[in-house]
Design a protein around this motif. Structure first.
Motif, PDB file in Angstrom:
ATOM      1  N   MET A   1       0.798  -1.040   0.101  1.00  0.00           N
ATOM      2  CA  MET A   1      -0.136  -0.069  -0.007  1.00  0.00           C
ATOM      3  C   MET A   1       0.824   1.317   0.137  1.00  0.00           C
ATOM      4  SD  MET A   1      -2.871   0.934   2.730  1.00  0.00           S
ATOM      5  CE  MET A   1      -1.776   1.544   4.051  1.00  0.00           C
ATOM      6  N   VAL A   2       0.560   2.151  -0.939  1.00  0.00           N
ATOM      7  CA  VAL A   2       1.430   3.529  -0.899  1.00  0.00           C
ATOM      8  C   VAL A   2       0.465   4.616  -0.329  1.00  0.00           C
ATOM      9  CG1 VAL A   2       2.504   5.220  -2.424  1.00  0.00           C
ATOM     10  CG2 VAL A   2       2.475   2.912  -3.098  1.00  0.00           C
ATOM     11  N   THR A   3       1.059   5.190   0.711  1.00  0.00           N
ATOM     12  CA  THR A   3       0.543   6.104   1.487  1.00  0.00           C
ATOM     13  C   THR A   3       1.084   7.555   0.883  1.00  0.00           C
ATOM     14  OG1 THR A   3       2.111   6.273   3.084  1.00  0.00           O
ATOM     15  CG2 THR A   3       0.443   4.773   3.554  1.00  0.00           C
ATOM     16  N   ILE A   4       0.403   8.699   1.226  1.00  0.00           N
ATOM     17  CA  ILE A   4       1.017   9.919   1.045  1.00  0.00           C
ATOM     18  C   ILE A   4       2.264  10.078   1.296  1.00  0.00           C
ATOM     19  CG2 ILE A   4       0.712  12.435   2.115  1.00  0.00           C
ATOM     20  CD1 ILE A   4      -2.395  11.756   1.964  1.00  0.00           C
ATOM     21  N   GLN A   5       2.826   9.708   2.613  1.00  0.00           N
ATOM     22  CA  GLN A   5       4.048   9.677   3.338  1.00  0.00           C
ATOM     23  C   GLN A   5       5.175   9.097   2.151  1.00  0.00           C
ATOM     24  OE1 GLN A   5       6.171   8.830   7.502  1.00  0.00           O
ATOM     25  NE2 GLN A   5       4.370   7.539   6.931  1.00  0.00           N
ATOM     26  N   HIS A   6       4.709   7.850   1.685  1.00  0.00           N
ATOM     27  CA  HIS A   6       5.547   7.304   0.867  1.00  0.00           C
ATOM     28  C   HIS A   6       5.703   7.898  -0.500  1.00  0.00           C
ATOM     29  CE1 HIS A   6       4.142   3.352   3.113  1.00  0.00           C
ATOM     30  NE2 HIS A   6       5.289   3.570   3.288  1.00  0.00           N
ATOM     31  N   ALA A   7       4.562   8.394  -1.100  1.00  0.00           N
ATOM     32  CA  ALA A   7       4.589   9.252  -2.482  1.00  0.00           C
ATOM     33  C   ALA A   7       5.414  10.373  -2.032  1.00  0.00           C
ATOM     34  CB  ALA A   7       3.158   9.398  -2.771  1.00  0.00           C
ATOM     35  N   LEU A   8       5.257  11.177  -1.154  1.00  0.00           N
ATOM     36  CA  LEU A   8       6.197  12.360  -1.059  1.00  0.00           C
ATOM     37  C   LEU A   8       7.460  12.027  -0.813  1.00  0.00           C
ATOM     38  CD1 LEU A   8       3.729  14.373   1.382  1.00  0.00           C
ATOM     39  CD2 LEU A   8       4.030  14.792  -1.000  1.00  0.00           C
ATOM     40  N   ARG A   9       7.692  11.067  -0.339  1.00  0.00           N
ATOM     41  CA  ARG A   9       9.148  10.874   0.029  1.00  0.00           C
ATOM     42  C   ARG A   9      10.158  10.378  -1.310  1.00  0.00           C
ATOM     43  NH1 ARG A   9       9.861   6.350   4.413  1.00  0.00           N
ATOM     44  NH2 ARG A   9       8.799   8.246   5.564  1.00  0.00           N
ATOM     45  N   ALA A  10       9.339   9.384  -2.171  1.00  0.00           N
ATOM     46  CA  ALA A  10       9.877   9.285  -3.400  1.00  0.00           C
ATOM     47  C   ALA A  10       9.982  10.449  -4.316  1.00  0.00           C
ATOM     48  CB  ALA A  10       8.949   8.289  -4.110  1.00  0.00           C
ATOM     49  N   ALA A  11       8.837  11.248  -4.221  1.00  0.00           N
ATOM     50  CA  ALA A  11       8.760  12.413  -5.456  1.00  0.00           C
ATOM     51  C   ALA A  11       9.815  13.474  -4.851  1.00  0.00           C
ATOM     52  CB  ALA A  11       7.251  13.054  -5.152  1.00  0.00           C
ATOM     53  N   THR A  12       9.949  13.668  -3.470  1.00  0.00           N
ATOM     54  CA  THR A  12      10.833  14.581  -3.016  1.00  0.00           C
ATOM     55  C   THR A  12      12.396  14.109  -3.425  1.00  0.00           C
ATOM     56  OG1 THR A  12       9.529  15.293  -1.265  1.00  0.00           O
ATOM     57  CG2 THR A  12      11.938  15.806  -1.060  1.00  0.00           C
ATOM     58  N   ALA A  13      12.553  12.838  -3.293  1.00  0.00           N
ATOM     59  CA  ALA A  13      13.888  12.350  -3.825  1.00  0.00           C
ATOM     60  C   ALA A  13      14.039  12.527  -5.464  1.00  0.00           C
ATOM     61  CB  ALA A  13      14.182  10.987  -3.603  1.00  0.00           C
ATOM     62  N   GLN A  14      13.231  12.341  -6.165  1.00  0.00           N
ATOM     63  CA  GLN A  14      13.105  12.565  -7.398  1.00  0.00           C
ATOM     64  C   GLN A  14      13.483  13.761  -8.116  1.00  0.00           C
ATOM     65  OE1 GLN A  14       9.796  10.834  -9.402  1.00  0.00           O
ATOM     66  NE2 GLN A  14      10.238  11.472 -11.385  1.00  0.00           N
ATOM     67  N   LEU A  15      12.857  15.002  -7.292  1.00  0.00           N
ATOM     68  CA  LEU A  15      13.024  16.272  -7.668  1.00  0.00           C
ATOM     69  C   LEU A  15      14.095  17.030  -7.086  1.00  0.00           C
ATOM     70  CD1 LEU A  15       9.168  17.296  -7.121  1.00  0.00           C
ATOM     71  CD2 LEU A  15      10.329  16.700  -9.439  1.00  0.00           C
ATOM     72  N   ARG A  16      14.757  16.384  -6.155  1.00  0.00           N
ATOM     73  CA  ARG A  16      15.894  17.253  -5.636  1.00  0.00           C
ATOM     74  C   ARG A  16      16.944  17.740  -6.478  1.00  0.00           C
ATOM     75  NH1 ARG A  16      16.141  14.143  -0.357  1.00  0.00           N
ATOM     76  NH2 ARG A  16      14.749  15.728   0.434  1.00  0.00           N
ATOM     77  N   GLU A  44      -2.311  14.237   6.504  1.00  0.00           N
ATOM     78  CA  GLU A  44      -2.807  12.881   6.735  1.00  0.00           C
ATOM     79  C   GLU A  44      -1.928  11.812   5.951  1.00  0.00           C
ATOM     80  OE1 GLU A  44      -6.820  12.211   6.002  1.00  0.00           O
ATOM     81  OE2 GLU A  44      -7.395  14.107   7.079  1.00  0.00           O
ATOM     82  N   ARG A  45      -0.631  11.801   6.604  1.00  0.00           N
ATOM     83  CA  ARG A  45       0.448  11.279   5.967  1.00  0.00           C
ATOM     84  C   ARG A  45       0.189   9.736   5.854  1.00  0.00           C
ATOM     85  NH1 ARG A  45       4.412  10.379  10.237  1.00  0.00           N
ATOM     86  NH2 ARG A  45       6.043  10.843   9.062  1.00  0.00           N
ATOM     87  N   ASP A  46      -0.672   9.038   6.591  1.00  0.00           N
ATOM     88  CA  ASP A  46      -0.843   7.437   6.459  1.00  0.00           C
ATOM     89  C   ASP A  46      -2.068   7.225   5.214  1.00  0.00           C
ATOM     90  OD1 ASP A  46       1.341   7.010   8.050  1.00  0.00           O
ATOM     91  OD2 ASP A  46       0.020   7.358   9.755  1.00  0.00           O
ATOM     92  N   HIS A  47      -2.491   8.335   4.780  1.00  0.00           N
ATOM     93  CA  HIS A  47      -3.616   8.140   4.032  1.00  0.00           C
ATOM     94  C   HIS A  47      -3.185   7.139   2.828  1.00  0.00           C
ATOM     95  CE1 HIS A  47      -7.958   9.070   2.116  1.00  0.00           C
ATOM     96  NE2 HIS A  47      -6.996   9.193   1.073  1.00  0.00           N
ATOM     97  N   PRO A  48      -3.688   6.106   2.373  1.00  0.00           N
ATOM     98  CA  PRO A  48      -3.351   5.534   1.258  1.00  0.00           C
ATOM     99  C   PRO A  48      -3.949   6.147  -0.134  1.00  0.00           C
ATOM    100  CG  PRO A  48      -5.343   4.505   2.159  1.00  0.00           C
ATOM    101  CD  PRO A  48      -4.984   5.722   2.971  1.00  0.00           C
ATOM    102  N   LEU A  49      -2.896   6.025  -1.340  1.00  0.00           N
ATOM    103  CA  LEU A  49      -3.345   6.472  -2.606  1.00  0.00           C
ATOM    104  C   LEU A  49      -4.006   5.263  -3.563  1.00  0.00           C
ATOM    105  CD1 LEU A  49      -0.316   8.885  -3.175  1.00  0.00           C
ATOM    106  CD2 LEU A  49      -2.486   9.545  -2.366  1.00  0.00           C
ATOM    107  N   THR A  50      -4.946   5.641  -4.160  1.00  0.00           N
ATOM    108  CA  THR A  50      -5.412   4.654  -5.229  1.00  0.00           C
ATOM    109  C   THR A  50      -4.338   4.701  -6.575  1.00  0.00           C
ATOM    110  OG1 THR A  50      -6.458   6.246  -6.539  1.00  0.00           O
ATOM    111  CG2 THR A  50      -7.803   5.349  -4.628  1.00  0.00           C
ATOM    112  N   PRO A  51      -4.287   3.327  -7.206  1.00  0.00           N
ATOM    113  CA  PRO A  51      -3.286   3.284  -8.148  1.00  0.00           C
ATOM    114  C   PRO A  51      -3.469   4.511  -9.165  1.00  0.00           C
ATOM    115  CG  PRO A  51      -4.421   1.233  -7.795  1.00  0.00           C
ATOM    116  CD  PRO A  51      -4.913   2.268  -6.812  1.00  0.00           C
TER     117      PRO A  51
END
Ligand code: GLN
Length: 284
Positions: A1-16, A44-51
């Protein structure tokens, strides 16, 4: 399950690599994806994202990784406390330009309760004209632009703030479309030397709004030469400049308006940002 927290962490790394504000960019893009406020996304960092949400977010992040400005990706930008619609047809309003707005408001207040006319030359998104209209209830404004696309964006922003009766948009070159002299000319004209600007700006923002010619001064030369005929006897002109252009623009103003009082104002970073000239009420 991908949560907001996961998605933000990955995107932040990609945009650095492309952005000094990678985390903020990621939060804004995810908020836009979800139709939420940024505050809610952060809370709401633990909220899951739909595909489907993950895919839409990934597409925005990929565009940001190509240096497309966040403001274009989310379609809006805050300026002087206003929320403006922006897209590729207009330059994104910059915080430095708030200095020009503040000086123009101060200049207009010299007129007290008397009506005043103001022209914003190169109105773009409408940022400057709308900010002035909101703070100067006695002002009537013109917004001039060479770009029909920019005028469409300005019209949408003007409508959003119900200022259609106060701001008249005119298509054309610099001062030529104005019906007559005005009390205040304000402008953030194109002043950059294109091959010196930030890559993301170069790739995504309209060159018509940026390209000041070989020395960045093309627009000032034409605008200032024409200004005396379009200023009332006590009128003033306020121009945003690049930090290195103050002396050259002051010189042009002295030549065109020999009787005028001329000054330079710095931005919050201490860089020269606005040059102004005020006609003294002399017989011409
Ligand atoms: N300040 C903008 C930039 O440096 C340029 C704006 C302009 O040319 N008027 O990207």
């Amino acid at each position: 399950m991908v949560t907001i927290q996961h998605a933000l962490r990955a995107a932040t790394a990609q945009l650095r690599a492309v952005s000094e504000t990678a985390r903020l960019d990621a939060e804004l893009l995810l908020a836009h994806t979800l139709g939420w406020s940024r505050a809610k996304v952060v809370a709401e960092r633990d909220h899951p994202l739909t595909p489907e949400q993950q895919a839409r977010f990934a597409a925005l992040v990929a565009r940001r990784a190509e240096r497309e400005p966040v403001a274009y990706l989310i379609g809006r930008r805050e300026f002087f406390g206003l929320e403006l619609q922006v897209d590729r047809r207009v330059l994104i309003p910059r915080p430095e330009t708030e200095v020009l707005v503040e000086l123009a408001i101060a200049e207009a207040r010299r007129y007290g309760d008397a009506p005043i006319t103001i022209a914003d030359i190169g109105v773009g998104s409408g940022a400057i004209a709308i900010a002035l209209a909101m703070h100067l209830p006695r002002a009537t404004l013109y917004g001039v632009d060479l770009s029909a696309g920019a005028l469409e964006v300005a019209a949408a922003n003007i409508a959003r703030y119900h200022l259609q009766d106060r701001i008249t948009l005119l298509e054309g070159d610099l001062l030529a479309p104005l019906p007559g002299p005005v009390d205040l000319i304000v402008s953030n004209p194109p002043y950059t030397i294109l091959n010196e600007i930030d890559e993301g700006v170069y790739r995504h923002e309209p060159h018509l709004a940026l390209d000041g010619g070989p020395d960045g001064l093309d627009c000032y030369r034409r605008l200032i030469a024409a200004a005396p005929a379009y200023l009332t006897p006590k009128g003033a002109i306020l121009l945003e400049i690049g930090a290195w252009q103050a002396a050259a623009v002051v010189h042009l103003l002295h030549l065109a308006l020999p009787q005028a009082e001329v000054g330079v104002q710095q931005d919050l970073a201490g860089r020269d940002r606005v040059v102004w000239a005020r006609n003294l009420d002399v017989i011409r």
